[in-house]
Scaffold this active site. Structure first.
Site, PDB file in Angstrom:
ATOM      1  N   SER A 103       0.834  -1.203   0.000  1.00 13.47           N
ATOM      2  CA  SER A 103       0.000   0.000   0.000  1.00 13.47           C
ATOM      3  C   SER A 103       0.872   1.258   0.000  1.00 13.47           C
ATOM      4  CB  SER A 103      -0.949  -0.086   1.204  1.00 13.47           C
ATOM      5  OG  SER A 103      -1.925   0.919   1.158  1.00 13.47           O
ATOM      6  N   ASP A 153     -10.035  -3.840  -5.363  1.00 10.91           N
ATOM      7  CA  ASP A 153      -9.400  -2.915  -4.417  1.00 10.91           C
ATOM      8  C   ASP A 153     -10.121  -1.570  -4.484  1.00 10.91           C
ATOM      9  OD1 ASP A 153      -7.711  -1.105  -3.085  1.00 10.91           O
ATOM     10  OD2 ASP A 153      -5.908  -2.189  -3.697  1.00 10.91           O
ATOM     11  N   HIS A 184      -8.043  -4.685  -1.014  1.00 11.03           N
ATOM     12  CA  HIS A 184      -6.780  -4.007  -0.702  1.00 11.03           C
ATOM     13  C   HIS A 184      -5.904  -4.826   0.242  1.00 11.03           C
ATOM     14  CE1 HIS A 184      -4.329  -0.418  -1.006  1.00 11.03           C
ATOM     15  NE2 HIS A 184      -4.163  -0.411   0.309  1.00 11.03           N
TER      16      HIS A 184
HETATM   17  C1  MLT Z   1      -1.473   5.978  -0.133  1.00 13.45           C
HETATM   18  O1  MLT Z   1      -1.861   6.932   0.499  1.00 13.45           O
HETATM   19  O2  MLT Z   1      -0.276   5.723  -0.340  1.00 13.45           O
HETATM   20  C2  MLT Z   1      -2.512   5.068  -0.689  1.00 13.45           C
HETATM   21  O3  MLT Z   1      -3.761   5.687  -0.606  1.00 13.45           O
HETATM   22  C3  MLT Z   1      -2.508   3.770   0.014  1.00 13.45           C
HETATM   23  C4  MLT Z   1      -2.750   3.933   1.481  1.00 13.45           C
HETATM   24  O4  MLT Z   1      -3.914   3.938   1.902  1.00 13.45           O
HETATM   25  O5  MLT Z   1      -1.802   4.062   2.227  1.00 13.45           O
END
Ligand code: MLT
Length: 201
Positions: A103, A153, A184
């Site tokens: 992520s 996701d 996700h």
């Molecule tokens: C981010 O902010 O890098 C993406 O939205 C993934 C997350 O939720 O961290």
């Protein structure tokens, strides 16, 4: 004194690539150590904690809202992380690591590939997005990259993950992109795919 709070687990088998573990939003340096042990037994594990706080939750760069990134901060933080990798390699006598990011951790790893490609020997990007809308030209010739996306996701649109795949492929990286029938969160299939990909490096 290294520039990120981190964990280091020394290698127990020679010749295995070191793994740089990069957690998701709200994670920390401990989160992915057990994943690291599963996907890369015997490898050194280096696991920093993201320095940006969002409502108390550690991340690797600022965002304006979900999926909308502060790209100036992405650039600055990718440089800072690449500098940390260089310091840690010297302190712990490590080869260039393979990043394994989930992520937000996958997104900063993708940014490091685009901005400081020498910092990483390769990267497994689990639920990654395009980190920069207008990245600099970069030469990733031969760099191994695994991208594992979730078909349902809610954070990463399928089109975005495809765009990341073609950006990195276009820069010369050797990209494997898998889309799993999941969301996700990580699944056992992510673990198995990542382990198999690391094994064949
Ligand atoms: C981010 O902010 O890098 C993406 O939205 C993934 C997350 O939720 O961290």
């Amino acid at each position: 004194e290294l520039s990120f709070i981190h964990r280091i687990k020394p290698a127990t088998e020679p010749g295995k690539p070191p793994i740089l573990l990069l957690h998701g939003t709200g994670g920390n340096e401990d989160d992915l150590l057990s994943l690291g042990g599963m996907i890369a037994p015997g490898s050194a594990l280096l696991s920093p904690r993201g320095k940006v706080l969002e409502g108390g939750m550690p991340r690797f760069f600022r965002r304006l809202r979900e999926g909308i990134f502060d790209e100036e901060d992405v650039r600055r933080r990718a440089q800072e992380l690449a500098d940390f990798i260089a310091q840690a390699r010297e302190s712990y006598n490590l080869a260039a690591p393979i990043a394994v990011g989930f992520s937000n951790g996958a997104n900063i790893a993708a940014a490091v590939l685009q901005l400081r490609p020498e910092a990483l020997a390769g990267a497994a990007l689990l639920r990654a997005m395009v980190p920069l809308q207008d990245p600099p030209a970069v030469d990733l010739t031969g760099k191994p990259v695994l991208i594992v996306s979730g078909a349902s996701d809610p954070i990463v649109p399928a089109e975005n993950a495809k765009r990341l795949t073609s950006l990195l492929t276009g820069a010369g990286a050797v990209v494997q992109h898998h889309v799993l029938p999941t969301g996700h969160g990580l699944s056992q299939t992510d673990v198995a795919l990542t382990k198999a990909w690391i094994d064949q490096l």
